[in-house]
Design a protein around this motif. Structure first.
Motif, short mmCIF file in Angstrom:
data_model
loop_
_atom_site.label_atom_id
_atom_site.label_comp_id
_atom_site.label_asym_id
_atom_site.label_seq_id
_atom_site.Cartn_x
_atom_site.Cartn_y
_atom_site.Cartn_z
N SER A 114 0.85 -1.18 0.00
CA SER A 114 0.00 0.00 0.00
C SER A 114 0.89 1.23 0.00
O SER A 114 2.05 1.18 0.40
CB SER A 114 -0.93 0.01 1.22
N LYS A 117 -1.38 6.67 -4.25
CA LYS A 117 -2.15 6.13 -5.37
C LYS A 117 -1.29 5.87 -6.60
O LYS A 117 -1.55 4.93 -7.36
CB LYS A 117 -3.29 7.10 -5.71
N ALA A 118 -0.25 6.67 -6.76
CA ALA A 118 0.60 6.53 -7.95
C ALA A 118 1.65 5.43 -7.80
O ALA A 118 2.29 5.05 -8.78
CB ALA A 118 1.29 7.85 -8.26
N TYR A 120 3.44 1.93 -7.66
CA TYR A 120 3.14 0.66 -8.32
C TYR A 120 4.39 -0.19 -8.40
O TYR A 120 5.51 0.29 -8.22
CB TYR A 120 2.57 0.91 -9.73
N THR A 227 -3.44 -0.06 -3.42
CA THR A 227 -3.87 1.33 -3.42
C THR A 227 -3.75 1.98 -4.79
O THR A 227 -4.13 3.13 -4.97
CB THR A 227 -3.05 2.13 -2.39
N ASN A 228 -3.19 1.23 -5.75
CA ASN A 228 -3.13 1.69 -7.14
C ASN A 228 -4.26 0.99 -7.90
O ASN A 228 -4.26 -0.25 -8.01
CB ASN A 228 -1.78 1.35 -7.75
N THR A 230 -5.02 0.45 -10.97
CA THR A 230 -4.62 -0.43 -12.06
C THR A 230 -4.05 -1.74 -11.53
O THR A 230 -4.37 -2.83 -12.02
CB THR A 230 -3.58 0.26 -12.96
N GLU A 231 -3.21 -1.64 -10.52
CA GLU A 231 -2.63 -2.85 -9.94
C GLU A 231 -3.67 -3.65 -9.16
O GLU A 231 -3.63 -4.88 -9.15
CB GLU A 231 -1.45 -2.49 -9.03
#
Length: 263
Positions: A114, A117-118, A120, A227-228, A230-231
């Motif tokens: 976690s 947000k960015a 990854y 928390t991303n 896409t992931e």
């Protein structure tokens, strides 16, 4: 507490040198692997922020079971042991204890990360004292599971997972197995990057209790950031989970080959 950790560290450093020498001085077989699905039961671990409402404990378990299945299918000579095979809470101290009791040759702990947000990518942790800010935050977060155990102060000798100083005391305790832990972790991140097509954030060191108590090479694998968005989507996908498990399997295959070729 300080005296206890100081004495324990001193003993470990003296014994560890001999253990490391023994570990690398003779050829042996990697016969038993313990796969640890992080969190479980009333401890959900990290939570996703997207529409999937993902819980780390669920993703970790699916990947751990798939990893074990692939190993058993391709390496019938390897014994696979799980710290949990369903949604149950396993105390942090019991996870490495399972590996120790079964004389495991490798301990793999599967987790989801976690952060902002960015953020990854994947990263693999071995036990060490390189507690730079980012690594320390991971250590504090993973060790905080201790706080969910009713008698943690007594069981963990007063260890406070929120104290940066406390993490320093046991950072060198797995030094006997560091080289082999790094070898496996490097294989994992190489597979993630070159074969699975994931962004690798590299191999890192942190003071993680679950690795410290493991009497064998041990690695904690963060397979991605929930928390991303896409992931999170990728980690919720069955195929994504198979890719991750397959990457760890290939790393295990290569590690086993390396270790068993040592004269």
């Amino acid at each position: 507490m300080k005296q206890l950790f100081a004495v324990t560290m001193a003993i470990a450093l003296v014994i560890g040198t001999g253990a490391f020498s023994s570990l690398n001085s003779k050829r042996f077989k990697v016969k038993t692997v313990v796969i640890d699905a992080g969190h479980g039961g009333h401890d959900p671990g990290n939570l996703g922020t997207g529409r999937y409402k993902t819980r780390e404990k669920d993703i970790a378990l699916k990947i751990a079971l798939e990893l074990g299945r692939i190993i058993q299918e391709n390496m019938p000579d390897v014994k696979v042991i799980y710290t949990r095979k369903d949604d149950r809470f396993i105390e942090l101290s019991d996870r490495p204890a399972i590996a120790n009791k079964n004389d495991a040759d490798l301990f793999i702990s599967v987790h989801c990360n976690s952060g902002p947000k960015a953020a990854y990518g994947t990263e693999s942790f071995v036990m060490g004292n390189s507690n730079v800010p980012g690594n320390l935050e991971v250590a504090k977060r993973e060790n905080s599971v201790i706080l969910q155990e009713s008698d943690y102060l007594e069981k963990y000798d007063g260890f406070d997972p929120n104290s940066p100083l406390a993490h320093i005391f046991f950072a060198n305790m797995q030094s006997a197995y560091l080289e082999n832990s790094l070898l496996f972790a490097d294989h994992v991140e190489t597979q993630f990057k070159d074969r699975v097509g994931r962004h690798s954030r590299g191999v890192k060191q942190a003071s993680l209790w679950v690795l410290w108590k493991s009497a064998m090479p041990a690695v904690l694998v963060e397979v991605g950031f929930l928390t991303n968005p896409t992931e999170e989507k990728y980690l919720n996908d069955n195929l994504g989970q198979v890719y991750i498990a397959s990457g760890i399997y290939r790393a295990f295959r290569d590690y086993k080959k390396d270790i068993e070729s040592i004269e």
